[in-house]
Design a protein around this motif. Sequence first.
Motif, PDB file in Angstrom:
ATOM      1  N   LEU A 122       0.728  -1.361   0.026  1.00  0.00           N
ATOM      2  CA  LEU A 122      -0.278  -0.020  -0.016  1.00  0.00           C
ATOM      3  C   LEU A 122       0.883   1.234  -0.021  1.00  0.00           C
ATOM      4  CD1 LEU A 122      -2.716   1.454   0.125  1.00  0.00           C
ATOM      5  CD2 LEU A 122      -2.821   0.893   2.773  1.00  0.00           C
ATOM      6  N   VAL A 123       1.847   1.253   1.074  1.00  0.00           N
ATOM      7  CA  VAL A 123       2.861   2.566   1.027  1.00  0.00           C
ATOM      8  C   VAL A 123       3.504   2.787  -0.274  1.00  0.00           C
ATOM      9  CG1 VAL A 123       4.464   3.632   2.211  1.00  0.00           C
ATOM     10  CG2 VAL A 123       2.903   2.348   3.509  1.00  0.00           C
ATOM     11  N   GLU A 124       3.806   1.530  -0.831  1.00  0.00           N
ATOM     12  CA  GLU A 124       4.699   1.563  -2.007  1.00  0.00           C
ATOM     13  C   GLU A 124       3.715   2.056  -3.296  1.00  0.00           C
ATOM     14  OE1 GLU A 124       8.133  -1.977  -1.466  1.00  0.00           O
ATOM     15  OE2 GLU A 124       6.120  -2.415  -2.104  1.00  0.00           O
ATOM     16  N   ARG A 125       2.772   1.704  -3.352  1.00  0.00           N
ATOM     17  CA  ARG A 125       1.817   2.260  -4.477  1.00  0.00           C
ATOM     18  C   ARG A 125       1.460   3.689  -4.260  1.00  0.00           C
ATOM     19  NH1 ARG A 125      -1.536  -2.406  -3.413  1.00  0.00           N
ATOM     20  NH2 ARG A 125      -3.049  -0.977  -2.183  1.00  0.00           N
ATOM     21  N   LEU A 126       1.522   4.182  -2.893  1.00  0.00           N
ATOM     22  CA  LEU A 126       1.361   5.740  -2.768  1.00  0.00           C
ATOM     23  C   LEU A 126       2.708   6.467  -3.103  1.00  0.00           C
ATOM     24  CD1 LEU A 126      -0.505   5.706   0.641  1.00  0.00           C
ATOM     25  CD2 LEU A 126      -1.665   5.986  -1.618  1.00  0.00           C
ATOM     26  N   THR A 127       3.862   5.739  -2.872  1.00  0.00           N
ATOM     27  CA  THR A 127       4.918   6.465  -3.373  1.00  0.00           C
ATOM     28  C   THR A 127       5.753   6.209  -4.566  1.00  0.00           C
ATOM     29  OG1 THR A 127       6.272   4.740  -2.215  1.00  0.00           O
ATOM     30  CG2 THR A 127       5.506   6.695  -0.967  1.00  0.00           C
ATOM     31  N   GLY A 128       4.936   5.424  -5.134  1.00  0.00           N
ATOM     32  CA  GLY A 128       5.520   4.846  -6.786  1.00  0.00           C
ATOM     33  C   GLY A 128       6.655   4.045  -6.836  1.00  0.00           C
ATOM     34  N   GLY A 129       7.169   3.758  -5.474  1.00  0.00           N
ATOM     35  CA  GLY A 129       8.264   2.409  -5.287  1.00  0.00           C
ATOM     36  C   GLY A 129       7.709   1.064  -5.647  1.00  0.00           C
ATOM     37  N   GLY A 130       8.778   0.066  -5.459  1.00  0.00           N
ATOM     38  CA  GLY A 130       8.268  -1.143  -5.587  1.00  0.00           C
ATOM     39  C   GLY A 130       9.375  -2.179  -5.793  1.00  0.00           C
ATOM     40  N   THR A 131       9.100  -3.656  -5.844  1.00  0.00           N
ATOM     41  CA  THR A 131       9.980  -4.432  -5.958  1.00  0.00           C
ATOM     42  C   THR A 131       9.881  -4.854  -7.285  1.00  0.00           C
ATOM     43  OG1 THR A 131      10.109  -5.032  -3.507  1.00  0.00           O
ATOM     44  CG2 THR A 131      10.724  -6.803  -5.206  1.00  0.00           C
ATOM     45  N   LEU A 132      10.909  -5.070  -8.195  1.00  0.00           N
ATOM     46  CA  LEU A 132      10.887  -5.598  -9.477  1.00  0.00           C
ATOM     47  C   LEU A 132      11.501  -6.972  -9.425  1.00  0.00           C
ATOM     48  CD1 LEU A 132      10.305  -4.242 -12.334  1.00  0.00           C
ATOM     49  CD2 LEU A 132      12.705  -4.107 -12.706  1.00  0.00           C
ATOM     50  N   VAL A 133      10.771  -8.027 -10.038  1.00  0.00           N
ATOM     51  CA  VAL A 133      10.901  -9.201  -9.955  1.00  0.00           C
ATOM     52  C   VAL A 133      11.341  -9.703 -11.375  1.00  0.00           C
ATOM     53  CG1 VAL A 133      10.337 -11.738  -9.241  1.00  0.00           C
ATOM     54  CG2 VAL A 133       9.514  -9.728  -7.801  1.00  0.00           C
ATOM     55  N   VAL A 134      12.461 -10.293 -11.480  1.00  0.00           N
ATOM     56  CA  VAL A 134      13.067 -10.729 -12.680  1.00  0.00           C
ATOM     57  C   VAL A 134      12.946 -12.331 -12.671  1.00  0.00           C
ATOM     58  CG1 VAL A 134      14.841 -10.712 -14.441  1.00  0.00           C
ATOM     59  CG2 VAL A 134      14.324  -8.669 -13.070  1.00  0.00           C
ATOM     60  N   ASP A 135      12.009 -12.904 -13.609  1.00  0.00           N
ATOM     61  CA  ASP A 135      12.469 -14.462 -13.837  1.00  0.00           C
ATOM     62  C   ASP A 135      13.054 -14.818 -14.946  1.00  0.00           C
ATOM     63  OD1 ASP A 135      11.411 -16.889 -13.931  1.00  0.00           O
ATOM     64  OD2 ASP A 135       9.464 -16.826 -14.512  1.00  0.00           O
ATOM     65  N   LEU A 136      14.049 -15.388 -14.699  1.00  0.00           N
ATOM     66  CA  LEU A 136      15.023 -15.925 -15.700  1.00  0.00           C
ATOM     67  C   LEU A 136      14.723 -17.277 -16.121  1.00  0.00           C
ATOM     68  CD1 LEU A 136      18.290 -14.517 -14.043  1.00  0.00           C
ATOM     69  CD2 LEU A 136      16.840 -13.394 -15.753  1.00  0.00           C
ATOM     70  N   GLY A 137      13.584 -17.944 -15.602  1.00  0.00           N
ATOM     71  CA  GLY A 137      13.167 -19.239 -16.222  1.00  0.00           C
ATOM     72  C   GLY A 137      14.008 -20.370 -15.282  1.00  0.00           C
ATOM     73  N   ARG A 138      13.571 -21.442 -15.232  1.00  0.00           N
ATOM     74  CA  ARG A 138      14.192 -22.715 -14.480  1.00  0.00           C
ATOM     75  C   ARG A 138      14.223 -22.547 -12.942  1.00  0.00           C
ATOM     76  NH1 ARG A 138      19.114 -25.089 -18.442  1.00  0.00           N
ATOM     77  NH2 ARG A 138      17.880 -25.605 -20.092  1.00  0.00           N
ATOM     78  N   ASP A 139      13.160 -21.753 -12.552  1.00  0.00           N
ATOM     79  CA  ASP A 139      13.097 -21.508 -11.007  1.00  0.00           C
ATOM     80  C   ASP A 139      14.221 -20.508 -10.809  1.00  0.00           C
ATOM     81  OD1 ASP A 139      10.781 -22.998 -10.878  1.00  0.00           O
ATOM     82  OD2 ASP A 139      11.894 -24.507 -10.434  1.00  0.00           O
TER      83      ASP A 139
END
Length: 202
Positions: A122-139
């Motif tokens: 919720l706070v991250e949506r208000l401030t515009g930040g967040g976690t960027l998750v990168v999927d490289l395949g094979r778990d």
Amino acid sequence: MRIRLEPGEHVVVRTRPHPRRLLVPFCVALLILAGAGYGLGWFSRSQLPLGWEQWGPAILTGFLVLVLLFLFRIFLRPLLQWSGTRYVLTSRRLIRRAGITRRSEREVRLTGIFQIIIEQGLVERLTGGGTLVVDLGRDRILAFSEVPQVHTFKEYMVAAISDLPLTAMFDGVNMEAEPVEGAEDDVWNRSGDERQQRHGWN
């Protein structure tokens, strides 16, 4: 912070983590400074408790050292960690560098990314930040936390991936050679001539 770029590579975005992580340490540092000001005012009184006069300078010095240690631990250390962290997006790589005296680096090739996911509270949506998750395949999953303007950062990543030069593998081009008209007959005739010469039929 200088990034050694490959030939033809250029920097798209260079940023620090979201400064939201410094809000709580900053507020605590203000409280420490306010308490230190009150303590200094109390020690600077003309009438100290009986027996404190001779220990006044040592107590004052110890108090100031304690305040500085608290400020370093609560605010200055997170500030240095934030200042020494960089997210760099180039036309070919996503790089995270952290540390001042001891540096760590994490690098991801854009060609190996299968999926990009954004996680926000919720706070991250208000401030515009967040976690960027990168999927490289094979778990294989890498998470980059506290990315500022994470949706815009993702758009830059998608655009950089789209601008990558396409190879035959990704173009869908048939890698097998097309048959040449008359090539099969020529091969058959040559193999027949070789058999005749080997058996002495000529």
